[in-house]
Design a protein around this motif. Structure first.
Motif, short mmCIF file in Angstrom:
data_model
loop_
_atom_site.label_atom_id
_atom_site.label_comp_id
_atom_site.label_asym_id
_atom_site.label_seq_id
_atom_site.Cartn_x
_atom_site.Cartn_y
_atom_site.Cartn_z
N ARG A 88 -11.01 7.40 -1.16
CA ARG A 88 -10.21 6.17 -1.21
C ARG A 88 -10.90 5.03 -0.46
O ARG A 88 -10.92 3.90 -0.92
N ALA A 89 -11.47 5.34 0.71
CA ALA A 89 -12.11 4.29 1.53
C ALA A 89 -13.32 3.70 0.80
O ALA A 89 -13.47 2.47 0.74
N TYR A 90 -14.19 4.55 0.24
CA TYR A 90 -15.36 4.03 -0.49
C TYR A 90 -14.94 3.26 -1.73
O TYR A 90 -15.50 2.20 -2.05
N GLY A 91 -13.94 3.77 -2.44
CA GLY A 91 -13.44 3.06 -3.63
C GLY A 91 -12.81 1.72 -3.25
O GLY A 91 -13.01 0.72 -3.93
N THR A 92 -12.06 1.71 -2.14
CA THR A 92 -11.39 0.48 -1.70
C THR A 92 -12.41 -0.61 -1.33
O THR A 92 -12.29 -1.75 -1.77
N VAL A 93 -13.42 -0.25 -0.52
CA VAL A 93 -14.37 -1.28 -0.09
C VAL A 93 -15.24 -1.74 -1.27
O VAL A 93 -15.61 -2.92 -1.35
N ALA A 94 -15.55 -0.84 -2.21
CA ALA A 94 -16.29 -1.26 -3.41
C ALA A 94 -15.45 -2.24 -4.23
O ALA A 94 -15.96 -3.26 -4.71
N GLN A 95 -14.15 -1.97 -4.35
CA GLN A 95 -13.26 -2.88 -5.08
C GLN A 95 -13.16 -4.22 -4.36
O GLN A 95 -13.13 -5.27 -4.99
N MET A 96 -13.13 -4.19 -3.02
CA MET A 96 -13.09 -5.44 -2.25
C MET A 96 -14.34 -6.28 -2.51
O MET A 96 -14.27 -7.51 -2.62
N ALA A 97 -15.50 -5.62 -2.64
CA ALA A 97 -16.75 -6.33 -2.95
C ALA A 97 -16.67 -6.94 -4.35
O ALA A 97 -17.04 -8.10 -4.56
N ALA A 111 -11.75 14.53 2.56
CA ALA A 111 -12.38 14.17 1.28
C ALA A 111 -11.59 13.09 0.54
O ALA A 111 -12.15 12.12 0.05
N GLY A 112 -10.28 13.25 0.48
CA GLY A 112 -9.45 12.25 -0.22
C GLY A 112 -9.51 10.89 0.47
O GLY A 112 -9.59 9.85 -0.19
N GLY A 113 -9.47 10.91 1.81
CA GLY A 113 -9.54 9.66 2.56
C GLY A 113 -10.87 8.95 2.38
O GLY A 113 -10.92 7.72 2.26
N LEU A 114 -11.96 9.74 2.36
CA LEU A 114 -13.29 9.14 2.14
C LEU A 114 -13.38 8.52 0.75
O LEU A 114 -13.85 7.39 0.59
#
Length: 196
Positions: free
Chosen positions: A114-123, A109-112
């Motif tokens: 972070r991953a969704y937040g990271t790629v949204a921030q990259m966009a 759950a924590g990894g997911l």
């Protein structure tokens, strides 16, 4: 109230533990438009495991409409982190859709999150942002004698005239920043009246 909005679509890719996260950000002005982007990405990437999203329509500080969808990911691990990025950056009239290809290694759950937040921030980092200023359309009735003065007042309020109709009187359709409407109407005085 003005706020930031993307001026054009953009995207970003993030890979972690063989899972691939493809983020697509679009400017929008309605929920229907947002859902249309989701549907098109589902059709474009039919073999992806998840199509998660977060969106804000209107002012992000006083949201008219916001939403998110985890699309089968554990509750709160996908759509919410995407929406949080938009809220944190105060970006309105925008949807970010993240298409996920599962790589076979569970992220937890924590990894997911972070991953969704990271790629949204990259966009978001790829976005060219513009300031969205809410506008109001006014219909102003005036006489032929006062038309020039009304045109001057519209220009002084940084408004734009979109149409002028000549009949018994002059009917001017103008667009002004919503924040300037009250001041403009007060300045009209005897020169004209706003028609509902």
């Amino acid at each position: 109230m003005s706020y930031q909005t993307p001026s054009a679509p953009c995207d970003a890719v993030y890979e972690i533990k063989k899972s691939e996260f493809l983020a697509f950000a679009y400017p929008i002005d309605s929920r229907e438009q947002a859902m249309d982007h989701v549907a098109k990405l589902r059709a474009r990437y039919p073999d992806a495991r998840h199509h998660c999203f977060g969106y804000i329509i209107g002012d992000p500080n006083n949201t008219t409409s916001a939403g998110f969808d985890d699309d089968g990911e554990p509750n709160g691990t996908a759509g919410r982190p995407i929406l949080n990025v938009l809220q944190h950056k105060a970006i309105g009239n925008c949807i970010i859709v993240v298409v996920r290809y599962f790589g076979g290694i569970k992220l937890g759950a924590g990894g997911l999150t972070r991953a969704y937040g990271t790629v949204a921030q990259m966009a978001v980092d790829q976005m060219v942002l513009t300031t969205f200023i809410p506008k109001s359309v006014l219909m102003i009735a005036t006489s032929f004698a006062h038309e020039a003065q009304v045109r001057y007042l519209i220009g002084a309020a940084a408004g734009e005239i979109s149409a002028v109709d000549y009949a018994a009187d002059v009917m001017i359709t103008a667009q002004l920043d919503t924040a300037k409407v009250d001041e403009f109407v007060a300045s009209l005085g005897v020169y004209g009246a706003v028609v509902e």
